[in-house]
Design an enzyme around this catalytic site. Structure first.
Site, short mmCIF file in Angstrom:
data_model
loop_
_atom_site.label_atom_id
_atom_site.label_comp_id
_atom_site.label_asym_id
_atom_site.label_seq_id
_atom_site.Cartn_x
_atom_site.Cartn_y
_atom_site.Cartn_z
N GLU A 1 -0.35 -9.03 -1.20
CA GLU A 1 -0.94 -8.49 0.04
C GLU A 1 -2.16 -7.63 -0.29
OE1 GLU A 1 0.59 -5.46 3.11
OE2 GLU A 1 1.54 -7.30 3.79
N ASP B 1 0.79 -1.23 0.00
CA ASP B 1 0.00 0.00 0.00
C ASP B 1 0.82 1.27 0.00
OD1 ASP B 1 1.10 -0.06 2.51
OD2 ASP B 1 -0.72 -0.80 3.48
N HIS C 1 12.96 5.22 12.87
CA HIS C 1 12.78 5.39 11.42
C HIS C 1 13.47 6.68 10.97
CE1 HIS C 1 10.56 5.90 7.64
NE2 HIS C 1 10.13 4.66 7.76
N HIS D 1 6.24 4.93 12.98
CA HIS D 1 6.56 5.83 11.86
C HIS D 1 5.35 6.36 11.11
CE1 HIS D 1 5.44 3.01 8.66
NE2 HIS D 1 5.85 2.08 9.48
N ARG E 1 2.40 8.22 9.27
CA ARG E 1 2.15 9.64 8.99
C ARG E 1 1.01 10.21 9.83
NH1 ARG E 1 4.24 12.05 3.97
NH2 ARG E 1 5.73 10.54 3.22
N GLU F 1 -2.23 5.01 3.10
CA GLU F 1 -2.15 3.61 2.65
C GLU F 1 -3.50 2.98 2.35
OE1 GLU F 1 -0.48 4.92 5.18
OE2 GLU F 1 1.65 4.56 4.77
C1 UD1 Z 1 6.72 4.84 3.75
C2 UD1 Z 1 5.32 4.42 3.27
C3 UD1 Z 1 4.58 3.67 4.35
C4 UD1 Z 1 5.42 2.53 4.88
C5 UD1 Z 1 6.76 3.07 5.34
C6 UD1 Z 1 7.64 1.94 5.79
C7 UD1 Z 1 4.12 5.89 1.72
C8 UD1 Z 1 3.28 7.09 1.57
N1 UD1 Z 1 4.55 5.62 2.95
O1 UD1 Z 1 6.54 5.79 4.78
O2 UD1 Z 1 3.38 3.15 3.81
O3 UD1 Z 1 4.74 1.95 5.97
O4 UD1 Z 1 7.40 3.71 4.23
O5 UD1 Z 1 8.77 2.38 6.46
O6 UD1 Z 1 4.39 5.20 0.77
N2 UD1 Z 1 14.12 8.50 4.63
C9 UD1 Z 1 15.51 8.45 4.56
N3 UD1 Z 1 16.12 7.28 4.19
C10 UD1 Z 1 15.43 6.13 3.92
C11 UD1 Z 1 14.02 6.19 4.02
C12 UD1 Z 1 13.38 7.37 4.36
O7 UD1 Z 1 16.16 9.44 4.80
O8 UD1 Z 1 16.04 5.11 3.62
C13 UD1 Z 1 13.44 9.77 5.02
C14 UD1 Z 1 13.44 10.83 3.87
O9 UD1 Z 1 13.60 12.10 4.45
C15 UD1 Z 1 12.03 10.72 3.31
C16 UD1 Z 1 11.25 10.41 4.56
O10 UD1 Z 1 12.07 9.52 5.32
O11 UD1 Z 1 11.59 11.91 2.68
C17 UD1 Z 1 9.88 9.82 4.34
O12 UD1 Z 1 9.90 8.69 3.50
P1 UD1 Z 1 8.50 8.20 2.81
O13 UD1 Z 1 8.78 6.97 2.04
O14 UD1 Z 1 7.84 9.34 2.11
O15 UD1 Z 1 7.55 7.89 4.04
P2 UD1 Z 1 7.66 6.85 5.18
O16 UD1 Z 1 7.10 7.51 6.39
O17 UD1 Z 1 8.99 6.23 5.21
N1 UDP Z 2 12.32 -3.67 10.39
C1 UDP Z 2 13.71 -3.71 10.15
N2 UDP Z 2 14.52 -2.88 10.89
C2 UDP Z 2 14.03 -2.04 11.83
C3 UDP Z 2 12.63 -1.98 12.04
C4 UDP Z 2 11.81 -2.80 11.29
O1 UDP Z 2 14.20 -4.47 9.31
O2 UDP Z 2 14.83 -1.32 12.47
C5 UDP Z 2 11.45 -4.55 9.57
C6 UDP Z 2 10.36 -5.30 10.31
O3 UDP Z 2 10.81 -6.55 10.77
C7 UDP Z 2 9.28 -5.44 9.25
C8 UDP Z 2 9.45 -4.18 8.41
O4 UDP Z 2 10.75 -3.69 8.68
O5 UDP Z 2 9.51 -6.55 8.39
C9 UDP Z 2 8.40 -3.18 8.78
O6 UDP Z 2 8.71 -1.97 8.19
P1 UDP Z 2 8.00 -0.61 8.62
O7 UDP Z 2 7.57 -0.69 10.04
O8 UDP Z 2 8.93 0.47 8.22
O9 UDP Z 2 6.76 -0.52 7.63
P2 UDP Z 2 5.26 -1.09 7.68
O10 UDP Z 2 5.33 -2.55 7.88
O11 UDP Z 2 4.55 -0.35 8.76
O12 UDP Z 2 4.73 -0.71 6.34
#
Ligand code: UD1
Ligand code: UDP
Length: 409
Positions: free
Chosen positions: A124, A102, A251, A219, A221, A138
């Site tokens: 999924e 999602d 995160h 994490h 939003r 999502e």
């Molecule tokens: C995203 C997904 C969410 C998922 C989550 C898992 C969307 C809208 N959100 O949320 O569904 O549950 O990932 O973790 O698709 N950033 C870094 N390095 C990284 C990753 C992220 O610096 O490796 C920072 C960046 O500043 C980026 C911010 O995190 O702009 C947000 O990343 P984004 O993918 O937009 O949203 P998440 O909250 O990570």
């Molecule tokens: N996870 C990881 N390292 C971490 C925290 C989580 O590898 O420090 C793994 C966790 O086991 C799971 C996935 O990341 O498989 C979940 O990711 P996240 O919580 O970012 O996203 P969501 O599942 O909420 O979309």
């Protein structure tokens, strides 16, 4: 064996850490299937958090896009993804695209494929809270993807029922969740290798014997701002307990990292650490007494490891583990988080009930079922209850982990 020309060209597109973890076993199974030519496109929605997953599962992306920007907004991310994904579709002309879950990467990949009339398989599929603002965005993303896909791989019977109730046009099948495939592969590596376990444990020198571990992740939003301040308030209060230690791999999203570091950075009993590689995170889950999270994936993994989970959300699209008794929703109010954690740490009977291993999400064979569907083979649905009664518990807490968990208690 099928000739090159007759192979089905399948392009898997994903961009975030959880998608990579959940798609890894599937792309490995696709690559092992002689009738399939498997290509991987990584969108770059996440960068560092995703790379470690490719390394762990020994995967190489055929296309690596570079869409991430700090503080990305949903609309800027969506626009960047359309611009970056379309040329890959143009170049590869796949017979099918696979997306997962999602995220915005998955939603845009499915819509971009739909615009080009490329069939989409949704891994999924069918998760629903019924509230388009929770989780946000999502719930809307997954509905969009389910509308655009012709193959809907539902993890559980309940998720397929959601699709049937909505009269989804695609064909839906219950496959189990590929996260359990990934977890079993990873936990098996840990369980079979004492040296690896020692190496991973050296990443947690701060863990103390005599204190039980509360593992925290968060994490979402919809929790930004007030929600995260409330979560931090609860953790500050819980940190005063002398019988627990709190570990929080934070995160990288600045909207999470900022407030969490500011509110909790000065507490000796709260260990804020960088996001862990999946291998290390699974090891830390094995050590945990209780997990407090708003993550989707962690809600699915922890019940398999026999770990009680408190979910900092008001609704969940994963009701199966709530029904099994291993997951409880506590929302984000400090009082209810504190009450939920206190109850599990103070009441052994309650903890024991909540720590029964439950496996409503899969048996470790979801990826192969999906490949079999793509190859037109007959596939039997994954049915959680039946499989549990026919097999050993699918992923009981390994003995070493149980001993270690006892060490920390
Ligand atoms: C995203 C997904 C969410 C998922 C989550 C898992 C969307 C809208 N959100 O949320 O569904 O549950 O990932 O973790 O698709 N950033 C870094 N390095 C990284 C990753 C992220 O610096 O490796 C920072 C960046 O500043 C980026 C911010 O995190 O702009 C947000 O990343 P984004 O993918 O937009 O949203 P998440 O909250 O990570
Ligand atoms: N996870 C990881 N390292 C971490 C925290 C989580 O590898 O420090 C793994 C966790 O086991 C799971 C996935 O990341 O498989 C979940 O990711 P996240 O919580 O970012 O996203 P969501 O599942 O909420 O979309």
């Amino acid at each position: 064996m099928a000739t090159y020309q007759s192979r089905l060209r399948v392009l898997s597109i994903f961009g975030t850490r959880p998608e990579a973890i959940k798609m890894a076993p599937l792309v490995k199974a696709l690559a092992a299937e002689p009738g399939i030519e498997s290509l991987i496109c990584v969108t770059g929605q996440h960068q560092s958090m995703l790379e470690q997953v490719l390394d762990l599962f020994d995967l190489k992306a055929d296309f690596t896009l570079d869409v991430m920007t700090p503080h990305q907004t949903l609309n800027s991310l969506t626009a960047a993804l359309y611009a970056a994904i379309d040329p890959v579709l143009e170049q590869t002309r796949p017979d099918r695209v696979l997306v997962h879950g999602d995220t915005t990467s998955a939603m845009v990949a499915s819509m971009a494929s739909f615009h080009r009339r490329i069939p989409v398989g949704h891994v999924e599929a069918g998760l629903r809270t019924g509230d388009i603002y929770s989780p946000w965005p999502e719930e809307m993303n997954r509905r969009c993807i389910d509308l655009s896909a012709d193959l809907l791989f539902a993890p559980t019977g309940q998720s397929r029922d959601n699709l049937l109730n909505e009269r989804a046009q695609g064909r839906s099948l219950v496959t189990g969740n590929t996260v359990i495939d990934a977890l079993q592969m990873t936990a098996a590596r840990i369980d079979q290798d004492a040296r690896l376990r020692d190496e991973l444990d050296r990443q947690f020198p701060f863990l103390q014997t005599g204190r039980k571990l509360l593992l925290v992740t968060g994490h979402r939003r919809e929790n930004f701002g007030e929600g995260f301040l409330d979560i931090c308030k609860a953790l500050r209060h819980l940190a005063q307990r002398t019988d627990i230690q709190i570990v929080y791999p934070v995160h990288l999203n600045p909207n999470v990292l900022g407030p969490v570091t500011e509110q909790l950075g000065d507490l000796l009993n709260v260990h804020l650490i960088k996001p862990l590689d999946y291998l290390a995170f699974v090891r830390l889950m094995q050590h945990a007494h209780v997990i407090l999270t708003d993550s989707g994936g962690v809600q699915e993994e922890a019940p398999s490891l026999g770990k009680p989970v408190l979910v900092m959300r008001d609704v969940t699209e994963r009701p199966e583990a709530v029904a099994a008794g291993t997951v409880r929703l506590v929302g984000t109010s400090p009082a209810s988080i504190i009450a939920g954690v206190d109850a599990l740490f103070d009441d052994d009977t309650l903890w024991r009930r909540a720590s029964q291993a439950a496996n409503p999400y899969g048996d470790g064979h979801a990826s192969q079922r999906i490949v079999d569907v793509l190859m037109g083979r007959v596939v039997e649905d994954f049915v959680a209850g039946q499989l549990q009664s026919q097999h050993e518990p699918l992923h009981p807490l390994p003995r070493e982990a149980r001993e270690l968990s006892a060490d920390f208690s």
